[in-house]
Design a protein around this motif. Structure first.
Motif, short mmCIF file in Angstrom:
data_model
loop_
_atom_site.label_atom_id
_atom_site.label_comp_id
_atom_site.label_asym_id
_atom_site.label_seq_id
_atom_site.Cartn_x
_atom_site.Cartn_y
_atom_site.Cartn_z
N GLU A 44 0.84 -1.20 0.00
CA GLU A 44 0.00 0.00 0.00
C GLU A 44 0.88 1.25 0.00
OE1 GLU A 44 -3.35 0.24 2.54
OE2 GLU A 44 -3.78 -1.90 2.44
N ILE A 45 1.89 1.24 -0.83
CA ILE A 45 2.83 2.36 -0.92
C ILE A 45 2.07 3.64 -1.29
CG2 ILE A 45 3.38 1.82 -3.33
CD1 ILE A 45 6.29 2.66 -2.71
N SER A 46 2.25 4.69 -0.49
CA SER A 46 1.43 5.89 -0.68
C SER A 46 2.26 7.17 -0.79
CB SER A 46 0.44 6.04 0.48
OG SER A 46 1.12 6.18 1.72
N GLY A 47 3.56 7.08 -0.57
CA GLY A 47 4.42 8.26 -0.69
C GLY A 47 5.85 7.84 -0.92
N TRP A 92 13.03 6.46 -0.62
CA TRP A 92 12.32 6.11 0.61
C TRP A 92 10.82 6.06 0.32
CZ3 TRP A 92 14.66 5.35 5.49
CH2 TRP A 92 16.03 5.58 5.52
N ALA A 93 10.12 5.24 1.09
CA ALA A 93 8.69 5.07 0.86
C ALA A 93 7.95 4.92 2.18
CB ALA A 93 8.44 3.82 -0.01
N ILE A 94 6.65 5.22 2.13
CA ILE A 94 5.77 4.99 3.27
C ILE A 94 4.55 4.20 2.81
CG2 ILE A 94 6.46 7.03 4.58
CD1 ILE A 94 3.96 8.46 3.48
N ASN A 95 3.90 3.56 3.77
CA ASN A 95 2.67 2.82 3.53
C ASN A 95 1.47 3.63 3.95
OD1 ASN A 95 2.82 0.27 2.26
ND2 ASN A 95 3.63 -0.70 4.09
N LYS A 106 6.42 4.16 9.96
CA LYS A 106 7.77 3.87 9.50
C LYS A 106 8.03 4.41 8.11
CE LYS A 106 8.73 -0.50 11.96
NZ LYS A 106 9.02 -1.94 11.76
N LEU A 107 9.31 4.71 7.86
CA LEU A 107 9.82 4.96 6.52
C LEU A 107 10.65 3.76 6.11
CD1 LEU A 107 9.81 7.93 8.01
CD2 LEU A 107 11.05 8.61 5.95
N TYR A 108 10.64 3.45 4.81
CA TYR A 108 11.38 2.31 4.29
C TYR A 108 12.35 2.77 3.21
CZ TYR A 108 7.58 -0.28 6.52
OH TYR A 108 6.66 -0.78 7.43
N LEU A 109 13.60 2.41 3.35
CA LEU A 109 14.62 2.68 2.34
C LEU A 109 14.65 1.50 1.37
CD1 LEU A 109 17.05 4.22 1.15
CD2 LEU A 109 18.49 3.07 2.84
N TRP A 123 -1.57 7.71 6.47
CA TRP A 123 -0.47 8.37 5.77
C TRP A 123 -0.72 8.31 4.26
CZ3 TRP A 123 4.97 7.03 8.20
CH2 TRP A 123 4.99 7.47 9.53
N GLU A 124 -0.65 9.47 3.60
CA GLU A 124 -1.05 9.52 2.20
C GLU A 124 -0.02 10.11 1.25
OE1 GLU A 124 -3.33 8.06 0.81
OE2 GLU A 124 -4.95 7.69 2.23
N ASP A 125 0.97 10.83 1.73
CA ASP A 125 1.97 11.38 0.80
C ASP A 125 3.20 11.80 1.59
OD1 ASP A 125 2.95 11.97 -1.71
OD2 ASP A 125 1.88 13.86 -1.94
N MET A 126 4.29 12.04 0.85
CA MET A 126 5.54 12.45 1.45
C MET A 126 6.19 13.48 0.52
SD MET A 126 8.51 10.03 3.10
CE MET A 126 8.69 8.95 1.66
N THR A 127 6.81 14.51 1.11
CA THR A 127 7.49 15.53 0.31
C THR A 127 8.68 16.04 1.09
OG1 THR A 127 7.12 17.53 -1.02
CG2 THR A 127 6.16 17.51 1.19
#
Length: 303
Positions: A42-45, A55-58, A65-68, A89-93
């Motif tokens: 469910e990668i969302s950002g 890096w990614a978030i769910n 958590k953040l995932y490298l 959690w829906e996005d990352m910037t």
């Protein structure tokens, strides 16, 4: 004779449909780079750190958590934000200084009155596997405690960018009837409680809400290009004035077949990476496009 004509027509229609679908599938999967680890279904950002590692978030339901990611899509490292929750959690910037912002602002049912954004250092500077975040809170004054009628359901959120000393939030429209408008709100980029300020809006399309929802946003490193993502398209904004993102040139990039596209970012000023969630064996990939190589449909030219 009539039966043969009908059969011929059906055959032509069938072959045309197959051709269109095949071309749509190729349009997307020709851009595929890697499949991501199933833990990120469910990668969302997504966002690149200072060393250009991804890096990614769910989405909701995961730990905060953040995932490298490694270059093959496997997970290299996990970082837990100890004072955070993953409600939705829906996005990352990130901003010009490399701070990461994580948006816990999904609001499908339009019932969350206060939303949260977590601000952390650039992950490359995190030595261990935990960190703490500054906490930014905001609310929409337009919600004002009154019932959200179907025609006002535009307080869901899955996309934002950092620009200057502010964060710009692009709503995911759930109005009935669906009008295709994403509203743009502005809040500060530091720990505080904010009333989100409505500053602009943009109409994507009205064909079908699930095709026109804005699910992620990104600014190029030089801050000259903005992109918004939906299930079938990237909306590209260039030559805008200040933070009036829709004041310049607007183009649409066709991404082919419909998948649950949820995250987008820039690798450099010309290269865009986006992802889709895995659903019933479809998706769960990262894709890459070069802006100087991709076909674009012009929507608006700056006067």
């Amino acid at each position: 004779m009539l039966k043969k004509s009908v059969l011929s027509l059906i055959t032509v229609i069938f072959l045309t449909a197959v051709t269109i679908i095949s071309m749509s599938i190729y349009t997307l999967y020709s851009k595929k780079q890697i499949s991501v680890d199933p833990k990120l279904k469910e990668i969302s950002g997504i966002e690149f750190d200072k060393s250009n590692r991804l890096w990614a978030i769910n989405d909701s339901g995961d730990d905060p958590k953040l995932y490298l990611l490694n270059k093959d899509g496997s997970i290299d490292k996990e970082v837990l934000i100890t004072n955070a929750k993953n409600v939705d959690w829906e996005d990352m910037t990130q901003n010009d200084f490399g701070h990461f912002f994580l948006g816990d602002f999904g609001n499908n049912k339009q019932q969350r009155k206060w939303l949260t954004i977590y601000k952390i250092e650039n992950p490359i500077d995190i030595k261990g596997d935990t960190t703490e975040a500054e906490i930014i809170k905001f609310t929409y004054p337009e919600m004002d405690g009154s019932p959200i009628t179907p025609d006002r359901r535009n307080f869901d959120l899955e996309a934002f960018v950092a620009f200057g000393h502010h964060l710009y939030l692009f709503t995911k429209n759930r109005t009935e009837p669906f009008d295709g408008i994403t509203n743009v709100y502005k809040v500060g980029d530091h720990a505080a409680n904010f009333d989100a300020e409505l500053v602009d809006s943009f109409k994507t399309c009205t064909t079908l809400e699930k095709l026109c929802w804005i699910t992620s946003a990104a600014l190029s490193p030089d801050r000259s290009k903005l992109v918004l993502l939906d299930s079938t398209s990237i909306w590209l904004f260039e030559n805008f004035s200040g933070d009036k993102f829709f004041s310049g040139d607007i183009s649409r990039i066709d991404l082919g077949i419909v998948t649950q596209k949820e995250a987008i970012t820039f690798y450099d000023d010309n290269t865009i990476v986006f992802t889709d969630e895995e659903f019933k064996g479809i998706g769960g990939n990262t894709y890459l496009i070069k802006l100087d190589e991709i076909s674009k449909t012009i929507i608006q030219k700056k006067l």
